[in-house]
Design a protein around this motif. Structure first.
Motif, PDB file in Angstrom:
ATOM      1  N   SER A   1       3.885  10.763  -6.608  1.00  0.00           N
ATOM      2  CA  SER A   1       2.562  10.879  -7.207  1.00  0.00           C
ATOM      3  C   SER A   1       2.161   9.606  -7.948  1.00  0.00           C
ATOM      4  CB  SER A   1       2.534  12.074  -8.165  1.00  0.00           C
ATOM      5  OG  SER A   1       1.284  12.172  -8.806  1.00  0.00           O
ATOM      6  N   ASN A   2       0.903   9.213  -7.800  1.00  0.00           N
ATOM      7  CA  ASN A   2       0.315   8.084  -8.519  1.00  0.00           C
ATOM      8  C   ASN A   2       0.953   6.750  -8.157  1.00  0.00           C
ATOM      9  OD1 ASN A   2      -1.683   7.151 -10.360  1.00  0.00           O
ATOM     10  ND2 ASN A   2      -0.125   6.892 -11.930  1.00  0.00           N
ATOM     11  N   THR A   3       1.385   6.586  -6.927  1.00  0.00           N
ATOM     12  CA  THR A   3       1.867   5.282  -6.456  1.00  0.00           C
ATOM     13  C   THR A   3       1.048   4.804  -5.249  1.00  0.00           C
ATOM     14  OG1 THR A   3       3.567   6.307  -5.046  1.00  0.00           O
ATOM     15  CG2 THR A   3       4.221   5.673  -7.292  1.00  0.00           C
ATOM     16  N   ASP A   4      -0.103   5.405  -5.044  1.00  0.00           N
ATOM     17  CA  ASP A   4      -0.983   4.958  -3.973  1.00  0.00           C
ATOM     18  C   ASP A   4      -1.600   3.610  -4.343  1.00  0.00           C
ATOM     19  OD1 ASP A   4      -2.259   6.659  -6.004  1.00  0.00           O
ATOM     20  OD2 ASP A   4      -4.116   6.140  -4.962  1.00  0.00           O
ATOM     21  N   PHE A   5      -2.041   2.864  -3.332  1.00  0.00           N
ATOM     22  CA  PHE A   5      -2.638   1.562  -3.600  1.00  0.00           C
ATOM     23  C   PHE A   5      -3.498   1.129  -2.422  1.00  0.00           C
ATOM     24  CE2 PHE A   5       1.142   0.512  -1.205  1.00  0.00           C
ATOM     25  CZ  PHE A   5       0.733  -0.525  -0.377  1.00  0.00           C
ATOM     26  N   ALA A   6      -4.372   0.160  -2.680  1.00  0.00           N
ATOM     27  CA  ALA A   6      -5.166  -0.492  -1.644  1.00  0.00           C
ATOM     28  C   ALA A   6      -5.448  -1.916  -2.107  1.00  0.00           C
ATOM     29  CB  ALA A   6      -6.467   0.257  -1.380  1.00  0.00           C
ATOM     30  N   THR A   7      -5.247  -2.892  -1.242  1.00  0.00           N
ATOM     31  CA  THR A   7      -5.494  -4.295  -1.582  1.00  0.00           C
ATOM     32  C   THR A   7      -6.270  -4.968  -0.455  1.00  0.00           C
ATOM     33  OG1 THR A   7      -3.428  -5.113  -0.596  1.00  0.00           O
ATOM     34  CG2 THR A   7      -3.339  -4.402  -2.902  1.00  0.00           C
ATOM     35  N   TRP A   8      -7.144  -5.894  -0.852  1.00  0.00           N
ATOM     36  CA  TRP A   8      -7.913  -6.702   0.091  1.00  0.00           C
ATOM     37  C   TRP A   8      -7.745  -8.178  -0.273  1.00  0.00           C
ATOM     38  CZ3 TRP A   8      -9.476  -2.146  -1.924  1.00  0.00           C
ATOM     39  CH2 TRP A   8      -9.957  -1.152  -1.053  1.00  0.00           C
TER      40      TRP A   8
ATOM     41  N   SER B   1      -6.934  -9.911   5.011  1.00  0.00           N
ATOM     42  CA  SER B   1      -5.880  -8.903   5.105  1.00  0.00           C
ATOM     43  C   SER B   1      -6.263  -7.664   4.310  1.00  0.00           C
ATOM     44  CB  SER B   1      -4.533  -9.447   4.594  1.00  0.00           C
ATOM     45  OG  SER B   1      -4.514  -9.486   3.181  1.00  0.00           O
ATOM     46  N   TYR B   2      -5.702  -6.534   4.732  1.00  0.00           N
ATOM     47  CA  TYR B   2      -5.908  -5.248   4.050  1.00  0.00           C
ATOM     48  C   TYR B   2      -4.599  -4.471   4.110  1.00  0.00           C
ATOM     49  CZ  TYR B   2      -7.209  -0.337   3.459  1.00  0.00           C
ATOM     50  OH  TYR B   2      -7.255   0.975   3.049  1.00  0.00           O
ATOM     51  N   THR B   3      -4.186  -3.924   2.969  1.00  0.00           N
ATOM     52  CA  THR B   3      -2.962  -3.131   2.901  1.00  0.00           C
ATOM     53  C   THR B   3      -3.225  -1.904   2.038  1.00  0.00           C
ATOM     54  OG1 THR B   3      -1.703  -5.211   2.924  1.00  0.00           O
ATOM     55  CG2 THR B   3      -0.483  -3.196   2.439  1.00  0.00           C
ATOM     56  N   ALA B   4      -2.715  -0.752   2.469  1.00  0.00           N
ATOM     57  CA  ALA B   4      -2.917   0.471   1.693  1.00  0.00           C
ATOM     58  C   ALA B   4      -1.823   1.474   2.024  1.00  0.00           C
ATOM     59  CB  ALA B   4      -4.291   1.075   1.981  1.00  0.00           C
ATOM     60  N   ALA B   5      -1.588   2.401   1.085  1.00  0.00           N
ATOM     61  CA  ALA B   5      -0.626   3.482   1.298  1.00  0.00           C
ATOM     62  C   ALA B   5      -0.922   4.604   0.318  1.00  0.00           C
ATOM     63  CB  ALA B   5       0.811   2.990   1.123  1.00  0.00           C
ATOM     64  N   ASP B   6      -0.481   5.818   0.675  1.00  0.00           N
ATOM     65  CA  ASP B   6      -0.662   6.974  -0.203  1.00  0.00           C
ATOM     66  C   ASP B   6       0.418   7.063  -1.272  1.00  0.00           C
ATOM     67  OD1 ASP B   6      -2.855   7.726   1.342  1.00  0.00           O
ATOM     68  OD2 ASP B   6      -1.606   8.906   2.705  1.00  0.00           O
ATOM     69  N   GLY B   7       1.548   6.375  -1.060  1.00  0.00           N
ATOM     70  CA  GLY B   7       2.631   6.395  -2.029  1.00  0.00           C
ATOM     71  C   GLY B   7       3.641   7.490  -1.746  1.00  0.00           C
ATOM     72  N   ALA B   8       4.909   7.171  -2.009  1.00  0.00           N
ATOM     73  CA  ALA B   8       5.981   8.139  -1.761  1.00  0.00           C
ATOM     74  C   ALA B   8       6.034   9.209  -2.827  1.00  0.00           C
ATOM     75  CB  ALA B   8       7.320   7.418  -1.676  1.00  0.00           C
TER      76      ALA B   8
END
Length: 326
Positions: free
Chosen positions: A151-158, A142-149
Motif C-alpha cells: 500500500s502507498n508505494t505506487d508511483f508515476a514519473t515522466w 520516458s515514462y515509468t509507473a507502477a501500482d506498488g507491491a
C-alpha cells in the motif's frame, strides 16, 4: 568516467554499481527518490550537472535526483569526488556528478517498452528531430509507473529532454536545452514512521542557452521545481476531507491531528549564468571564470512571511526567501 552501457533503466543503478566513492541512498525503487553522497557527505553537498547546467535544488538535496534525462539518453557520467567548489561554489563541497547526454548530431534513435508485476510499465524513446549542416536537434522521452507491491508505494514519473545546437561559424556555436520532469509517488514512511501514509508530487522545468567560441564559453540557465508534500495522503483510497479542515482515513476512520493544516507547498526558482575561459600555455592549461546564481523559494512553510498570500495554480504561498551566490 562512467559509460552507462549496462542493462539499467535509471541513472542511480549505474552510479551505485560503478562508482565506489558514491553512495546512492534510494527511498523506493525505480528512482522514485535518490540521494547522492560522496565519501560520507550529506546529500546537500553533492552537485549534479547535466550538459554543464546545474540541477542542485535550493530547497533540499532530496530533489537533486529529479532529472529530466532518460537513462538511454546519457552518454557518460563523470564523478569528481574531491570537491568542486573551485568551479561550482558551495553546492559542490563534496563533489560533482557530471552527466553528458547523447551528441545532438547523433543519428541514433531508440524505442523501448517493458512491463512487469504490480502494474509496472515503462516506455522510452529518443529521436533526432532535424539535422542539417548548421543545425541539429533531438528529443528524448520516458515514462515509468507502477501500482506498488504494498500500500502507498505506487508511483508515476515522466522525463523529457530537448536539445538543439546551431553552428554560427568556425569554432563558434549556440546551443540550447529544455528539460521537463514529473514525479508522483506514495512516500510510505519516507520521512517518518509515525505518519507512514505520505505522498509527494514534484514537477521540474529547466532551460539553458550556451554560447561557445574557441576557448570561451558563456551560458545562462533557469530552473523551477514545484513540490507538494502531504503528510497524510489526500486521496479517495486514503484520507478524505472531514470537518474544519481535517481529514479522515477511509479505512480505519483515523482523523488527522489538529496541528495538520494540509499539504506543504513549495516552488523554487534558480536563475544563473557563468563565463569560463581557458588558455593553453605550453603544457599548462589556465582556466578562469565568473559565476552568479540567485535562488528563490515561495512556500507555505519555509521562508519569511509575505504581506499577502500569493495564489498560484500550485496553491497559495504565504512565505518567501531568496539568496544570491557569486
Amino acid at each position: 568516467v562512467l559509460t552507462p552501457k549496462m542493462p539499467a533503466q535509471h541513472l542511480p543503478e549505474v552510479l551505485e554499481a560503478n562508482a565506489a566513492s558514491l553512495d546512492v541512498r534510494s527511498r523506493g525503487l525505480n528512482d522514485v527518490q535518490s540521494d547522492f553522497s560522496l565519501r560520507g557527505s550529506t546529500f546537500d553537498q553533492v552537485h549534479v550537472v547535466i550538459d554543464g547546467v546545474p540541477y542542485t535544488d535550493p530547497q533540499t538535496g532530496h530533489h537533486t535526483g529529479t532529472l529530466p534525462v532518460p537513462m538511454e539518453a546519457i552518454q557518460s557520467v563523470n564523478i569528481l569526488p574531491s570537491g568542486g567548489s573551485y568551479r561550482y561554489g558551495p553546492f559542490a563541497l563534496a563533489g560533482v556528478v557530471e552527466v553528458t547526454t547523447v551528441d545532438v548530431r547523433s543519428a541514433r534513435g531508440y524505442a523501448s517498452a517493458s512491463a512487469g508485476a504490480f502494474g509496472y510499465t515503462r516506455a522510452a524513446g529518443g529521436v533526432p528531430l532535424r539535422r542539417t549542416e548548421k543545425f541539429a536537434s533531438r528529443l528524448d522521452l520516458s515514462y515509468t509507473a507502477a501500482d506498488g507491491a504494498i500500500s502507498n508505494t505506487d508511483f508515476a514519473t515522466w522525463q523529457a529532454y530537448l536539445k538543439a545546437v546551431r553552428e554560427l561559424g568556425p569554432n563558434e556555436r549556440l546551443s540550447a536545452t529544455l528539460g521537463y520532469s514529473v514525479k508522483m509517488f506514495g512516500a510510505q514512511s519516507f520521512y517518518s514512521a509515525a505518519y507512514p501514509t505520505q505522498f509527494e508530487h514534484l514537477r521540474g522545468l529547466t532551460g539553458s542557452l550556451r554560447y561557445q567560441r574557441n576557448h570561451l564559453t558563456a551560458q545562462v540557465y533557469a530552473r523551477q521545481l514545484q513540490d507538494q508534500f502531504e503528510l497524510f495522503r489526500q486521496h479517495p483510497n486514503y484520507y478524505v476531507p472531514y470537518v474544519q479542515g481535517r481529514w479522515i482515513h477511509v479505512t480505519d476512520s483515523t482523523v488527522t491531528p489538529s496541528w495538520y493544516t494540509g499539504a506543504n507547498l513549495h516552488r523554487t526558482r534558480s536563475l544563473g549564468g557563468d563565463v569560463v575561459a581557458t588558455r593553453v600555455l605550453g603544457h599548462q592549461v589556465i582556466t578562469g571564470g565568473l559565476d552568479a546564481r540567485q535562488d528563490q523559494i515561495w512556500s507555505n512553510a519555509l521562508g519569511v512571511a509575505l504581506p499577502d498570500t500569493l495564489f498560484t495554480n500550485w496553491g497559495g504561498f504565504t512565505k518567501f526567501d531568496a539568496r544570491r551566490n557569486a
